[in-house]
Design a protein around this motif. Structure first.
Motif, PDB file in Angstrom:
ATOM      1  N   MET A  53      -4.795   2.609  19.256  1.00 31.98           N
ATOM      2  CA  MET A  53      -3.510   3.177  19.617  1.00 31.98           C
ATOM      3  C   MET A  53      -2.380   2.395  18.944  1.00 31.98           C
ATOM      4  O   MET A  53      -2.393   1.167  18.944  1.00 31.98           O
ATOM      5  N   ARG A  54      -1.408   3.113  18.431  1.00 31.29           N
ATOM      6  CA  ARG A  54      -0.322   2.469  17.694  1.00 31.29           C
ATOM      7  C   ARG A  54       0.982   2.574  18.484  1.00 31.29           C
ATOM      8  O   ARG A  54       1.362   3.653  18.933  1.00 31.29           O
ATOM      9  N   ILE A  55       1.649   1.439  18.622  1.00 34.38           N
ATOM     10  CA  ILE A  55       2.844   1.341  19.452  1.00 34.38           C
ATOM     11  C   ILE A  55       3.996   0.777  18.631  1.00 34.38           C
ATOM     12  O   ILE A  55       3.804  -0.118  17.809  1.00 34.38           O
ATOM     13  N   GLU A  79      -5.660   9.989  10.025  1.00 34.27           N
ATOM     14  CA  GLU A  79      -5.227   9.867  11.419  1.00 34.27           C
ATOM     15  C   GLU A  79      -5.601   8.503  11.982  1.00 34.27           C
ATOM     16  O   GLU A  79      -4.825   7.888  12.717  1.00 34.27           O
ATOM     17  N   LEU A  80      -6.788   8.022  11.646  1.00 35.28           N
ATOM     18  CA  LEU A  80      -7.206   6.701  12.111  1.00 35.28           C
ATOM     19  C   LEU A  80      -6.294   5.615  11.554  1.00 35.28           C
ATOM     20  O   LEU A  80      -5.930   4.672  12.261  1.00 35.28           O
ATOM     21  N   ILE A  81      -5.907   5.754  10.294  1.00 27.25           N
ATOM     22  CA  ILE A  81      -4.991   4.777   9.697  1.00 27.25           C
ATOM     23  C   ILE A  81      -3.657   4.795  10.427  1.00 27.25           C
ATOM     24  O   ILE A  81      -3.059   3.753  10.712  1.00 27.25           O
ATOM     25  N   HIS A 124      -3.029   5.593  13.557  1.00 30.01           N
ATOM     26  CA  HIS A 124      -3.042   5.221  14.967  1.00 30.01           C
ATOM     27  C   HIS A 124      -3.786   3.927  15.291  1.00 30.01           C
ATOM     28  O   HIS A 124      -3.615   3.390  16.384  1.00 30.01           O
ATOM     29  N   VAL A 125      -4.608   3.443  14.370  1.00 30.47           N
ATOM     30  CA  VAL A 125      -5.383   2.237  14.661  1.00 30.47           C
ATOM     31  C   VAL A 125      -4.960   1.069  13.781  1.00 30.47           C
ATOM     32  O   VAL A 125      -5.274  -0.081  14.069  1.00 30.47           O
ATOM     33  N   TRP A 126      -4.251   1.352  12.710  1.00 30.82           N
ATOM     34  CA  TRP A 126      -3.757   0.302  11.820  1.00 30.82           C
ATOM     35  C   TRP A 126      -2.248   0.165  11.974  1.00 30.82           C
ATOM     36  O   TRP A 126      -1.574   1.086  12.441  1.00 30.82           O
ATOM     37  N   ASP A 127      -1.708  -0.955  11.527  1.00 30.41           N
ATOM     38  CA  ASP A 127      -0.258  -1.092  11.518  1.00 30.41           C
ATOM     39  C   ASP A 127       0.277  -0.605  10.176  1.00 30.41           C
ATOM     40  O   ASP A 127      -0.456  -0.078   9.343  1.00 30.41           O
ATOM     41  N   GLY A 128       1.572  -0.790   9.945  1.00 30.07           N
ATOM     42  CA  GLY A 128       2.206  -0.237   8.758  1.00 30.07           C
ATOM     43  C   GLY A 128       1.840  -0.921   7.458  1.00 30.07           C
ATOM     44  O   GLY A 128       2.282  -0.498   6.395  1.00 30.07           O
ATOM     45  N   SER A 129       1.010  -1.952   7.503  1.00 31.78           N
ATOM     46  CA  SER A 129       0.688  -2.700   6.290  1.00 31.78           C
ATOM     47  C   SER A 129      -0.453  -2.077   5.489  1.00 31.78           C
ATOM     48  O   SER A 129      -0.736  -2.511   4.376  1.00 31.78           O
ATOM     49  N   VAL A 130      -1.131  -1.069   6.044  1.00 32.09           N
ATOM     50  CA  VAL A 130      -2.279  -0.455   5.370  1.00 32.09           C
ATOM     51  C   VAL A 130      -1.898   0.934   4.890  1.00 32.09           C
ATOM     52  O   VAL A 130      -1.336   1.727   5.638  1.00 32.09           O
ATOM     53  N   SER A 136      -2.891   4.737   2.885  1.00 31.27           N
ATOM     54  CA  SER A 136      -3.967   5.726   3.013  1.00 31.27           C
ATOM     55  C   SER A 136      -5.050   5.582   1.953  1.00 31.27           C
ATOM     56  O   SER A 136      -6.096   6.209   2.056  1.00 31.27           O
ATOM     57  N   PHE A 137      -4.813   4.755   0.937  1.00 28.88           N
ATOM     58  CA  PHE A 137      -5.809   4.555  -0.114  1.00 28.88           C
ATOM     59  C   PHE A 137      -6.676   3.316   0.146  1.00 28.88           C
ATOM     60  O   PHE A 137      -7.555   2.991  -0.626  1.00 28.88           O
TER      61      PHE A 137
END
Length: 225
Positions: free
Chosen positions: A1-3, A173-175, A177-183, A185-186
């Motif tokens: 979950m991303r907050i 979608e996983l990127i 909601h489960v990752w922060d802004g540093s990752v 889509s590639f």
């Protein structure tokens, strides 16, 4: 979950973020209302924790802007404005919950759990899928009653898949909601973590409960073919 935590008191903002990260959430921070609005326009969040007394753009204006374009994202107001009318204005303005400062972090954690579960109509602290059971409060995962040793990212991936087990979930979608802004889509990071998670599940269950749907994403539930 991303907050997203929006709070102009930087020490408090970082303290909240640190605690929520320890709980397994991916957390971005922002100290200004206008910057917060820019981030909300460009990113996808499951929950926004929003102060009202913000520089740049007042928190109530941020709330109004969000609700004009988005009725789905949960919003928790966290504010020193503790009068009854302030709470009424915030909730009537579209906030899902209102917590006054000062507060106990344990209460904030409970409200965050409630709001993130509410998005998918999940009312229990325990998520279940087949022979898998995840305690969202204790952050523990069991397969056939055996506790698994998972990394924070693996647990976050599994939690998101279990919360949306009725449909395939794309890598994008996983990127979000489960990752922060540093990752981006590639990144290959998600494939690496998914692969590690599936190996651990397969070792305990004897099969892989996560299947790939071509062109759609990952789906959890059942025995893979």
């Amino acid at each position: 979950m991303r907050i997203l935590v929006v709070e102009d008191e930087k020490t408090l903002c970082e303290t909240i973020a640190k605690g929520l990260r320890l709980d397994g959430y991916e957390v971005d921070t922002c100290f200004d209302g206008e910057d917060a609005w820019d981030m909300i326009l460009s990113e996808s969040y499951d929950l926004v924790i929003l102060d009202l007394n913000l520089p740049g753009m007042d928190g109530m204006k941020v709330l109004q802007n969000i609700r004009m374009k988005d009725t789905e994202t949960s919003i928790l107001i966290l504010s020193a404005r503790g009068q009854l009318q302030d709470k009424i204005d915030g909730l009537d303005g579209g906030a899902n919950d209102y917590l006054c400062k000062p507060f106990h972090f344990e209460e904030l954690e409970a409200r965050v759990r409630s709001l993130t579960r509410r998005r998918v109509v999940q009312n229990n602290l325990i998520l279940e899928c087949g022979e898998l059971s995840l305690d969202t409060k204790a952050r523990t995962m069991f397969a056939r009653g055996i506790e698994l040793s998972l990394t924070r990212k693996e647990l976050g991936l599994l939690e998101y898949l279990m919360l949306h087990q009725e449909r395939p979930v794309s890598q994008e979608e996983l990127i979000q909601h489960v990752w922060d802004g540093s990752v981006d889509s590639f990144s290959n990071s998600i494939r690496v973590h998914i692969s590690s998670l599936r190996k651990k599940l397969r070792a305990t269950l004897g099969y892989d409960p996560i299947t790939n749907r071509s062109g759609q994403g990952y789906l959890i539930g059942g025995v893979s073919e």
